[in-house]
Design a protein around this motif. Structure first.
Motif, PDB file in Angstrom:
ATOM      1  N   MET A   1      10.978 -27.656  36.173  1.00 22.90           N
ATOM      2  CA  MET A   1      11.840 -28.877  35.987  1.00 22.90           C
ATOM      3  C   MET A   1      12.890 -28.136  35.598  1.00 22.90           C
ATOM      4  SD  MET A   1      12.440 -32.762  35.208  1.00 22.90           S
ATOM      5  CE  MET A   1      14.045 -33.344  33.401  1.00 22.90           C
ATOM      6  N   THR A   2      13.935 -28.026  35.373  1.00 25.78           N
ATOM      7  CA  THR A   2      15.750 -27.343  34.388  1.00 25.78           C
ATOM      8  C   THR A   2      16.341 -28.318  33.611  1.00 25.78           C
ATOM      9  OG1 THR A   2      15.752 -25.669  36.683  1.00 25.78           O
ATOM     10  CG2 THR A   2      17.179 -25.619  34.791  1.00 25.78           C
ATOM     11  N   PRO A   3      16.738 -27.939  32.710  1.00 27.52           N
ATOM     12  CA  PRO A   3      17.088 -29.599  31.914  1.00 27.52           C
ATOM     13  C   PRO A   3      18.496 -28.411  31.890  1.00 27.52           C
ATOM     14  CG  PRO A   3      16.692 -27.586  30.295  1.00 27.52           C
ATOM     15  CD  PRO A   3      16.104 -27.257  32.064  1.00 27.52           C
ATOM     16  N   THR A   4      19.630 -29.955  32.901  1.00 29.86           N
ATOM     17  CA  THR A   4      20.778 -29.703  33.222  1.00 29.86           C
ATOM     18  C   THR A   4      21.844 -29.587  31.691  1.00 29.86           C
ATOM     19  OG1 THR A   4      20.669 -31.082  34.717  1.00 29.86           O
ATOM     20  CG2 THR A   4      21.001 -29.948  35.277  1.00 29.86           C
ATOM     21  N   LEU A   5      22.572 -28.414  31.724  1.00 30.79           N
ATOM     22  CA  LEU A   5      23.185 -28.895  30.208  1.00 30.79           C
ATOM     23  C   LEU A   5      24.729 -29.830  29.961  1.00 30.79           C
ATOM     24  CD1 LEU A   5      23.430 -25.063  30.361  1.00 30.79           C
ATOM     25  CD2 LEU A   5      21.297 -26.587  29.054  1.00 30.79           C
ATOM     26  N   GLU A   6      24.959 -30.412  31.482  1.00 36.42           N
ATOM     27  CA  GLU A   6      26.194 -31.613  31.414  1.00 36.42           C
ATOM     28  C   GLU A   6      26.411 -32.560  32.088  1.00 36.42           C
ATOM     29  OE1 GLU A   6      30.021 -28.137  30.867  1.00 36.42           O
ATOM     30  OE2 GLU A   6      30.233 -29.378  31.260  1.00 36.42           O
ATOM     31  N   SER A   7      26.694 -32.963  31.572  1.00 35.99           N
ATOM     32  CA  SER A   7      26.951 -34.075  32.650  1.00 35.99           C
ATOM     33  C   SER A   7      27.965 -34.378  32.810  1.00 35.99           C
ATOM     34  CB  SER A   7      26.730 -35.403  31.177  1.00 35.99           C
ATOM     35  OG  SER A   7      28.368 -36.004  30.373  1.00 35.99           O
ATOM     36  N   TRP A   8      27.809 -35.785  34.097  1.00 34.85           N
ATOM     37  CA  TRP A   8      29.650 -36.030  35.071  1.00 34.85           C
ATOM     38  C   TRP A   8      30.988 -35.970  34.024  1.00 34.85           C
ATOM     39  CZ3 TRP A   8      32.008 -34.104  39.106  1.00 34.85           C
ATOM     40  CH2 TRP A   8      33.431 -34.689  38.685  1.00 34.85           C
ATOM     41  N   THR A   9      29.807 -37.135  33.270  1.00 35.15           N
ATOM     42  CA  THR A   9      31.241 -37.208  32.229  1.00 35.15           C
ATOM     43  C   THR A   9      32.040 -36.246  31.260  1.00 35.15           C
ATOM     44  OG1 THR A   9      30.181 -38.769  32.078  1.00 35.15           O
ATOM     45  CG2 THR A   9      31.939 -39.166  30.310  1.00 35.15           C
ATOM     46  N   GLY A 228      28.759 -25.502  38.195  1.00 31.22           N
ATOM     47  CA  GLY A 228      27.992 -25.942  40.090  1.00 31.22           C
ATOM     48  C   GLY A 228      27.482 -26.747  39.214  1.00 31.22           C
ATOM     49  N   ILE A 229      27.502 -27.640  40.622  1.00 27.72           N
ATOM     50  CA  ILE A 229      26.398 -29.320  40.365  1.00 27.72           C
ATOM     51  C   ILE A 229      25.837 -29.582  41.750  1.00 27.72           C
ATOM     52  CG2 ILE A 229      26.842 -31.847  40.466  1.00 27.72           C
ATOM     53  CD1 ILE A 229      29.749 -31.477  39.292  1.00 27.72           C
ATOM     54  N   TYR A 230      24.379 -29.610  41.608  1.00 26.21           N
ATOM     55  CA  TYR A 230      23.178 -29.542  41.625  1.00 26.21           C
ATOM     56  C   TYR A 230      23.409 -31.007  42.292  1.00 26.21           C
ATOM     57  CZ  TYR A 230      18.281 -30.361  43.629  1.00 26.21           C
ATOM     58  OH  TYR A 230      17.563 -31.067  44.473  1.00 26.21           O
ATOM     59  N   VAL A 231      22.419 -31.655  43.843  1.00 26.32           N
ATOM     60  CA  VAL A 231      22.693 -32.663  44.385  1.00 26.32           C
ATOM     61  C   VAL A 231      21.617 -32.949  44.799  1.00 26.32           C
ATOM     62  CG1 VAL A 231      23.560 -34.181  46.011  1.00 26.32           C
ATOM     63  CG2 VAL A 231      24.977 -32.569  45.141  1.00 26.32           C
ATOM     64  N   GLY A 232      20.753 -34.190  44.320  1.00 27.95           N
ATOM     65  CA  GLY A 232      19.356 -34.121  44.426  1.00 27.95           C
ATOM     66  C   GLY A 232      18.223 -34.443  42.892  1.00 27.95           C
ATOM     67  N   PRO A 233      16.742 -34.668  43.065  1.00 29.90           N
ATOM     68  CA  PRO A 233      16.118 -34.841  41.574  1.00 29.90           C
ATOM     69  C   PRO A 233      16.277 -33.947  40.887  1.00 29.90           C
ATOM     70  CG  PRO A 233      15.230 -34.195  44.192  1.00 29.90           C
ATOM     71  CD  PRO A 233      16.445 -34.293  44.538  1.00 29.90           C
ATOM     72  N   SER A 235      13.575 -33.164  39.742  1.00 25.93           N
ATOM     73  CA  SER A 235      12.374 -31.787  39.500  1.00 25.93           C
ATOM     74  C   SER A 235      12.830 -31.052  39.953  1.00 25.93           C
ATOM     75  CB  SER A 235      11.517 -33.009  40.413  1.00 25.93           C
ATOM     76  OG  SER A 235      11.177 -33.159  41.606  1.00 25.93           O
ATOM     77  N   THR A 236      14.055 -30.439  40.676  1.00 24.24           N
ATOM     78  CA  THR A 236      14.466 -29.580  41.848  1.00 24.24           C
ATOM     79  C   THR A 236      15.006 -29.044  40.169  1.00 24.24           C
ATOM     80  OG1 THR A 236      14.444 -30.709  43.280  1.00 24.24           O
ATOM     81  CG2 THR A 236      15.189 -28.437  43.636  1.00 24.24           C
ATOM     82  N   GLU A 237      13.763 -27.477  40.422  1.00 26.36           N
ATOM     83  CA  GLU A 237      15.288 -26.021  39.929  1.00 26.36           C
ATOM     84  C   GLU A 237      16.283 -25.804  40.468  1.00 26.36           C
ATOM     85  OE1 GLU A 237      13.033 -23.916  37.252  1.00 26.36           O
ATOM     86  OE2 GLU A 237      11.567 -24.400  37.095  1.00 26.36           O
ATOM     87  N   THR A 238      16.640 -25.288  39.081  1.00 24.54           N
ATOM     88  CA  THR A 238      18.459 -25.370  39.995  1.00 24.54           C
ATOM     89  C   THR A 238      18.841 -24.750  38.738  1.00 24.54           C
ATOM     90  OG1 THR A 238      20.205 -26.224  40.670  1.00 24.54           O
ATOM     91  CG2 THR A 238      19.383 -27.057  38.853  1.00 24.54           C
ATOM     92  N   ARG A 239      19.771 -23.408  39.223  1.00 26.46           N
ATOM     93  CA  ARG A 239      20.652 -22.610  38.028  1.00 26.46           C
ATOM     94  C   ARG A 239      22.027 -23.612  38.062  1.00 26.46           C
ATOM     95  NH1 ARG A 239      19.046 -18.356  41.469  1.00 26.46           N
ATOM     96  NH2 ARG A 239      20.780 -17.898  42.382  1.00 26.46           N
ATOM     97  N   ALA A 240      22.501 -24.366  38.826  1.00 22.90           N
ATOM     98  CA  ALA A 240      23.422 -25.790  38.176  1.00 22.90           C
ATOM     99  C   ALA A 240      23.447 -26.219  37.103  1.00 22.90           C
ATOM    100  CB  ALA A 240      23.737 -26.891  39.453  1.00 22.90           C
ATOM    101  N   ILE A 241      24.504 -26.423  36.059  1.00 26.15           N
ATOM    102  CA  ILE A 241      24.300 -26.884  34.914  1.00 26.15           C
ATOM    103  C   ILE A 241      24.725 -27.967  34.792  1.00 26.15           C
ATOM    104  CG2 ILE A 241      25.145 -24.756  33.738  1.00 26.15           C
ATOM    105  CD1 ILE A 241      28.119 -25.911  33.690  1.00 26.15           C
ATOM    106  N   CYS A 242      24.965 -28.950  36.107  1.00 23.30           N
ATOM    107  CA  CYS A 242      25.939 -30.697  36.181  1.00 23.30           C
ATOM    108  C   CYS A 242      24.905 -31.051  37.957  1.00 23.30           C
ATOM    109  CB  CYS A 242      26.506 -31.021  36.599  1.00 23.30           C
ATOM    110  SG  CYS A 242      27.142 -32.114  36.463  1.00 23.30           S
ATOM    111  N   ARG A 243      23.848 -32.247  36.895  1.00 25.51           N
ATOM    112  CA  ARG A 243      23.099 -32.567  38.493  1.00 25.51           C
ATOM    113  C   ARG A 243      23.566 -34.401  38.661  1.00 25.51           C
ATOM    114  NH1 ARG A 243      19.185 -35.964  39.348  1.00 25.51           N
ATOM    115  NH2 ARG A 243      19.204 -36.790  37.604  1.00 25.51           N
ATOM    116  N   LEU A 244      23.948 -34.593  40.824  1.00 25.98           N
ATOM    117  CA  LEU A 244      24.364 -35.623  40.685  1.00 25.98           C
ATOM    118  C   LEU A 244      23.032 -36.291  41.315  1.00 25.98           C
ATOM    119  CD1 LEU A 244      27.391 -35.420  41.870  1.00 25.98           C
ATOM    120  CD2 LEU A 244      27.268 -36.755  39.287  1.00 25.98           C
TER     121      LEU A 244
END
Ligand SMILES: O=P(O)(O)OC[C@H]1O[C@H](O[C@H]2O[C@H](CO)[C@@H](O)[C@H](O)[C@H]2O)[C@H](O)[C@@H](O)[C@@H]1O
Length: 261
Positions: A1-9, A228-233, A235-244
């Protein structure tokens, strides 16, 4: 799991401070829900008016970057005046931009021949679908029972093997699918850079995507201070700094962006 750094807010706050935004989005799994059959994917309800309204803003340029063929994705989105990139950015069209990767065009006969052979070679695999996209092709196994997944991979690699051996093509992965592309150093990240360079070099890039092929676009956006905003769970590894969480959350973010710009 990749910790994303930024919230949508936090992202929305940064976006509210920009003079110009390059808003780029993937289609399947981002603007549309994932469907069992590729031909059933549609733009989520409400996204067309949101994209239209955002596209009318003088300080927003919108690019849709898809693994689908350009005509396919532009037809499914159906909003005029946007920049559309198909086949992972090998072809890009829209106001002020008309691009076809020259080396990719040269691979068209080989890809089309491989698509025909794959249809025949995968005929006995239940649920296997071959999507021929002229510049690339996709073999889908979402509808294929798991016990056939190894077979489909072996048949795919066997069929396209000669094209890999000559160095003409390369294989990439997508969600429940394998793709054959020309062996050119080009991806959604370069496509995003090209759109920005050609049309909006001073724009702040933000890219929404859900699949492995979107990681290059997150890198491109983030390399110039964008998002970069990753869309998904989670648990997925991503280099995006935000997730929805989902395409529904993307629609909500677009509505939010419309309200604040
Ligand atoms: O870059 P994208 O716009 O996300 O395109 C990536 C691939 O999307 C499509 O396949 C995926 O979505 C299908 C519909 O939801 C799904 O059935 C399939 O399992 C997914 O892999 C499209 O068909 C491919 O051509 C794109 O490369």
């Amino acid at each position: 799991m990749t910790p994303t750094l930024e919230s949508w807010t936090s992202v929305r706050h940064r976006l509210s401070e920009q003079n110009k935004i390059l808003l780029a989005l993937d289609f399947d799994g981002t603007l549309s829900e994932i469907t069992e059959r590729p031909e059933d994917a549609v733009l989520r309800e409400g996204n067309a008016p949101l994209l239209e309204a955002l596209g009318r803003k003088p300080n927003i340029i919108i690019g849709i970057l898809s693994g689908r063929a350009l005509n396919d994705v532009s037809g499914r989105v159906g909003v005029p005046g946007l920049i559309y990139g198909g086949n992972h950015g090998l072809e890009i069209r829209g106001p002020g931009l008309d691009y076809l990767h020259p080396a990719a065009a040269a691979a068209i006969p080989a890809i089309s021949d491989a698509a025909e052979r794959l249809v025949a070679d995968l005929a006995d695999i239940p649920g296997a679908l071959v999507e021929s996209k002229v510049l690339t092709l996709t073999a889908h196994y979402r509808l294929t029972p798991p016990q056939y997944h190894d077979s489909i991979a072996m048949i795919f690699l066997d069929t396209v093997g000669p094209l890999l051996a000559t160095g003409a093509c390369r294989v990439t992965a997508a969600k429940m699918a394998m793709e054959l592309r020309p062996a050119v150093d080009w991806h959604k990240g370069y496509a995003l850079e090209m759109i920005r360079f050609q049309l909006a070099s001073d724009a702040f890039p933000v890219y929404f995507g859900d699949d492995e092929t979107d990681e290059d676009a997150y890198d491109a956006a983030q390399s110039v201070g964008g998002i970069g905003i990753y869309v998904g769970p989670p648990s997925t590894e991503t280099r995006a700094i935000c997730r929805l969480d989902s395409p529904a959350a993307v629609s909500a973010a677009l509505a939010d962006l419309l309200a604040l710009t």
